[in-house]
Design a protein around this motif. Sequence first.
Motif, PDB file in Angstrom:
ATOM      1  N   SER A 166       0.817  -1.216   0.000  1.00 51.31           N
ATOM      2  CA  SER A 166       0.000   0.000   0.000  1.00 51.31           C
ATOM      3  C   SER A 166       0.849   1.264   0.000  1.00 51.31           C
ATOM      4  N   ASP A 167       2.093   1.130   0.490  1.00 51.58           N
ATOM      5  CA  ASP A 167       2.950   2.317   0.540  1.00 51.58           C
ATOM      6  C   ASP A 167       3.613   2.593  -0.800  1.00 51.58           C
ATOM      7  N   SER A 168       4.047   1.557  -1.477  1.00 53.54           N
ATOM      8  CA  SER A 168       4.819   1.765  -2.698  1.00 53.54           C
ATOM      9  C   SER A 168       4.080   1.366  -3.960  1.00 53.54           C
ATOM     10  N   GLY A 169       2.985   0.610  -3.812  1.00 52.76           N
ATOM     11  CA  GLY A 169       2.278   0.115  -4.980  1.00 52.76           C
ATOM     12  C   GLY A 169       2.964  -1.078  -5.622  1.00 52.76           C
ATOM     13  N   LYS A 170       4.092  -1.524  -5.040  1.00 50.70           N
ATOM     14  CA  LYS A 170       4.825  -2.655  -5.572  1.00 50.70           C
ATOM     15  C   LYS A 170       4.542  -3.897  -4.730  1.00 50.70           C
ATOM     16  N   GLU A 171       4.776  -5.040  -5.343  1.00 49.47           N
ATOM     17  CA  GLU A 171       4.594  -6.273  -4.594  1.00 49.47           C
ATOM     18  C   GLU A 171       5.583  -6.320  -3.441  1.00 49.47           C
ATOM     19  N   LYS A 172       5.119  -6.829  -2.307  1.00 50.42           N
ATOM     20  CA  LYS A 172       5.991  -6.979  -1.155  1.00 50.42           C
ATOM     21  C   LYS A 172       6.985  -8.108  -1.399  1.00 50.42           C
ATOM     22  N   ASP A 173       8.107  -8.019  -0.721  1.00 51.28           N
ATOM     23  CA  ASP A 173       9.160  -9.019  -0.865  1.00 51.28           C
ATOM     24  C   ASP A 173       8.666 -10.348  -0.292  1.00 51.28           C
ATOM     25  N   LEU A 174       8.608 -11.375  -1.129  1.00 49.09           N
ATOM     26  CA  LEU A 174       8.124 -12.682  -0.705  1.00 49.09           C
ATOM     27  C   LEU A 174       8.892 -13.190   0.504  1.00 49.09           C
ATOM     28  N   PHE A 175      10.204 -12.965   0.537  1.00 48.49           N
ATOM     29  CA  PHE A 175      11.024 -13.481   1.630  1.00 48.49           C
ATOM     30  C   PHE A 175      10.685 -12.843   2.974  1.00 48.49           C
ATOM     31  N   LYS A 176       9.996 -11.716   2.954  1.00 54.37           N
ATOM     32  CA  LYS A 176       9.619 -11.050   4.203  1.00 54.37           C
ATOM     33  C   LYS A 176       8.209 -11.420   4.653  1.00 54.37           C
ATOM     34  N   LEU A 177       7.618 -12.419   4.005  1.00 56.48           N
ATOM     35  CA  LEU A 177       6.244 -12.815   4.322  1.00 56.48           C
ATOM     36  C   LEU A 177       6.183 -14.248   4.852  1.00 56.48           C
ATOM     37  N   TRP A 178       7.255 -14.683   5.501  1.00 61.12           N
ATOM     38  CA  TRP A 178       7.329 -16.044   6.015  1.00 61.12           C
ATOM     39  C   TRP A 178       7.480 -16.107   7.525  1.00 61.12           C
ATOM     40  N   GLY A 179       7.188 -15.028   8.235  1.00 62.95           N
ATOM     41  CA  GLY A 179       7.276 -15.052   9.682  1.00 62.95           C
ATOM     42  C   GLY A 179       8.645 -15.468  10.174  1.00 62.95           C
ATOM     43  N   ASN A 180       8.680 -16.437  11.089  1.00 63.46           N
ATOM     44  CA  ASN A 180       9.958 -16.901  11.651  1.00 63.46           C
ATOM     45  C   ASN A 180      10.784 -17.694  10.646  1.00 63.46           C
ATOM     46  N   LEU A 181      10.201 -18.031   9.492  1.00 64.03           N
ATOM     47  CA  LEU A 181      10.932 -18.765   8.455  1.00 64.03           C
ATOM     48  C   LEU A 181      11.586 -17.819   7.447  1.00 64.03           C
ATOM     49  N   SER A 182      11.405 -16.525   7.621  1.00 69.21           N
ATOM     50  CA  SER A 182      12.033 -15.545   6.739  1.00 69.21           C
ATOM     51  C   SER A 182      13.524 -15.445   7.043  1.00 69.21           C
ATOM     52  N   PRO A 183      14.347 -15.199   6.043  1.00 68.73           N
ATOM     53  CA  PRO A 183      15.737 -14.828   6.329  1.00 68.73           C
ATOM     54  C   PRO A 183      15.770 -13.417   6.887  1.00 68.73           C
ATOM     55  N   TRP A 184      16.748 -13.114   7.714  1.00 67.73           N
ATOM     56  CA  TRP A 184      16.739 -11.794   8.351  1.00 67.73           C
ATOM     57  C   TRP A 184      17.166 -10.703   7.373  1.00 67.73           C
ATOM     58  N   TYR A 185      16.500  -9.580   7.500  1.00 71.05           N
ATOM     59  CA  TYR A 185      16.824  -8.360   6.773  1.00 71.05           C
ATOM     60  C   TYR A 185      16.955  -7.232   7.796  1.00 71.05           C
ATOM     61  N   SER A 186      17.644  -6.181   7.397  1.00 77.97           N
ATOM     62  CA  SER A 186      17.642  -4.973   8.218  1.00 77.97           C
ATOM     63  C   SER A 186      16.262  -4.338   8.152  1.00 77.97           C
ATOM     64  N   ASN A 187      15.681  -4.068   9.307  1.00 82.07           N
ATOM     65  CA  ASN A 187      14.398  -3.377   9.341  1.00 82.07           C
ATOM     66  C   ASN A 187      14.576  -1.917   8.923  1.00 82.07           C
ATOM     67  N   LYS A 188      13.578  -1.397   8.239  1.00 82.86           N
ATOM     68  CA  LYS A 188      13.658  -0.023   7.747  1.00 82.86           C
ATOM     69  C   LYS A 188      13.596   0.996   8.886  1.00 82.86           C
ATOM     70  N   ARG A 189      14.080   2.146   8.612  1.00 83.81           N
ATOM     71  CA  ARG A 189      13.955   3.265   9.537  1.00 83.81           C
ATOM     72  C   ARG A 189      12.478   3.469   9.868  1.00 83.81           C
ATOM     73  N   GLY A 190      12.173   3.585  11.132  1.00 87.85           N
ATOM     74  CA  GLY A 190      10.807   3.815  11.566  1.00 87.85           C
ATOM     75  C   GLY A 190       9.982   2.558  11.743  1.00 87.85           C
ATOM     76  N   THR A 191      10.574   1.373  11.550  1.00 85.53           N
ATOM     77  CA  THR A 191       9.822   0.128  11.671  1.00 85.53           C
ATOM     78  C   THR A 191       9.098   0.037  13.005  1.00 85.53           C
ATOM     79  N   PHE A 192       9.762   0.446  14.072  1.00 85.06           N
ATOM     80  CA  PHE A 192       9.177   0.313  15.409  1.00 85.06           C
ATOM     81  C   PHE A 192       8.706   1.654  15.982  1.00 85.06           C
ATOM     82  N   GLY A 193       8.532   2.633  15.093  1.00 90.17           N
ATOM     83  CA  GLY A 193       7.924   3.891  15.530  1.00 90.17           C
ATOM     84  C   GLY A 193       8.883   5.016  15.809  1.00 90.17           C
TER      85      GLY A 193
END
Length: 636
Positions: A166-193
């Motif tokens: 909804s923010d970018s209009g682009k498909e979300k990264d599939l690898f970030k949609l696997w919960g605890n099975l996702s590989p780790w990525y750096s969270n974006k600035r502002g992720t936690f407020g």
Amino acid sequence: MDVERGEYGAYDDEHEVNGGTEHEALLSIHKNIDDDSQLSKLSFTQPRFTIWHLVVAFVVGIGVSLGGQYGLSKFVCVSTANAANVNANLANPNAGSTQIHNFPPLSPTNIFPSLFPTNVGYAGGTPTGAEPALVATAPSYPMRTSTPELVKGKVGVKVSDSDSDSDSGKEKDLFKLWGNLSPWYSNKRGTFGLDSGAETPEECTVSGLHLLHRHGARYPTAWASYGGPADFAKRLHDSAPTWNAQGELEFLNEWTYKLGEEVLTPFGRQQLFDLGVSMRLKYGFLLERFTEKERVPVFRTESQDRMLNSAINFAIGFFGYPHYDKYQQSITIEADGFNNTLAPYDTCHNARYRPISDRGTWYVERWAERYLNETRERIQGMLEGYEVSLEDVYTMQQMCAYETVSLGFSKFCTLFTQTEWEGFDYSLDLYFWYNSAFGSPVARVQGAGWIRELIARLEHKVLGRTQNEQGFSVNYTLDSDPRTFPVDESLYVDATHEVVVLNILTGLNLSTLAANGPLPYDHIPENQTFKVSQLAPFATNVQFQILDCPSLSSSQTQTQNIRILVNDAPVPLTGITGCPPSPHGLCPLRTFVEAQKAGLERVSWEWGCEGDYADVVGVGKDWESVTGDPPPQPRK
């Protein structure tokens, strides 16, 4: 001759038209014999007629026989071909079977240690340079934004506009949609407020690091409360001769199960190696203090195979090979009855009592009924002869994640739409919220032991148990000895599981992560604050930075602050008593320590881990928590 011809011709016509038998034709001839002349004439011509008749009959018989055989063989061939086509369309009998490649061989025939020494001398120059200090010297902070080792399966056909970010209009990264099975990525600035990145605040310098990390990507565990790739593969294999997959699922006809169990995958090993390299580049300068004291660091992990090998791969990345003389690896036993703050569930009864500890499965099952119901119908349309359940479809999503982090790619990924992947991601948020984090009655109590150890390190005090003090699964045999549990160092590294990471984040009272809890099972909340893919993916890492910030402190004698980065994004500490709002997520170190001490005093191991409150919090009950605490203990 004409008569003869006519008689033969009349016979031929009769034979041909009426299909009479040879016996019937001969009877008609004999009825017309009235005298000897006729008989003599007949006796002259009869042999010629009989021979010719036999020849014709023989030829016709052969023709009919050959024609019949040809027709029958044609029918049989066509029928056999049709049957072969039907069998060819069914799944391979080996579909779903387990495929294992045992390497290395048990007794290789070409191992000659004496011919392949590990050190032959002649190393050349070996002077070392200065230690890297990226967090102190670089103008920006390096972020992990991709996993080029893995291949993304193309997400299924987009079914609505909601299938895009909804923010970018682009498909979300599939690898970030696997919960605890996702590989780790750096969270974006502002992720936690917080409108702040991982960069060190200009007013501060880093003086210490306490790193808590999860193991790397692994094969599926031996047991699953819902789903489970190995069980799914067995169900397919047991019925393989009777079903057939078509369309996008056609690959299933020849698919075999190639996953091991629980140990690190090649990608998982690399994750920890890369994490070690990354941390050395950021915090290598902290090793100078060890050199000054003529000491080496002590890192901790558990005895479980994936835990030990994660720690070793991290160490090789951090120190380089050979690494054995550059640090000491403490290995705590992970087994029933052994005190271990990195695996506290082994001594906490209620953490293994499913009516209390496994509240999440109930929510996952009900959420799956909502987000996968139409998906199940679509998958069923591609699989004849096998009744597809919701759990089967859910397991196919699990299979996508597991095969990708194990084998590098999975065809299961292409079966689902963006919306369905978002539903899968949320199912794991539900599971861990109610089993390991703020919605679990045994989350805070399990995180308490590691928090006690953190306090000891922050205060530089050796842990010793008093008579009335709760144990919290602390191993005092190790922790009371400064050789095995040093408390006066600038760098600490502990390896654990995702459930324990979530226990600890809950126990610290990082309440902003629970801001929109409890989580519902009938929809995904907007602006969700608790996402497992951000908090506890494979190789997740939590940095507890110790920073000296003289200009930000009201007292020149209390300049130390603490900041918590979860996968490179700072988390607000305002839920911790006394910690003020801070744009960078800072809290005065002494304030933080005193608040954590007070928090531990409110935690009861006896009640949380041994208390009988299943009737209150049981599966599907109305009871809820947003703090990770059990229901209040009844007054005696």
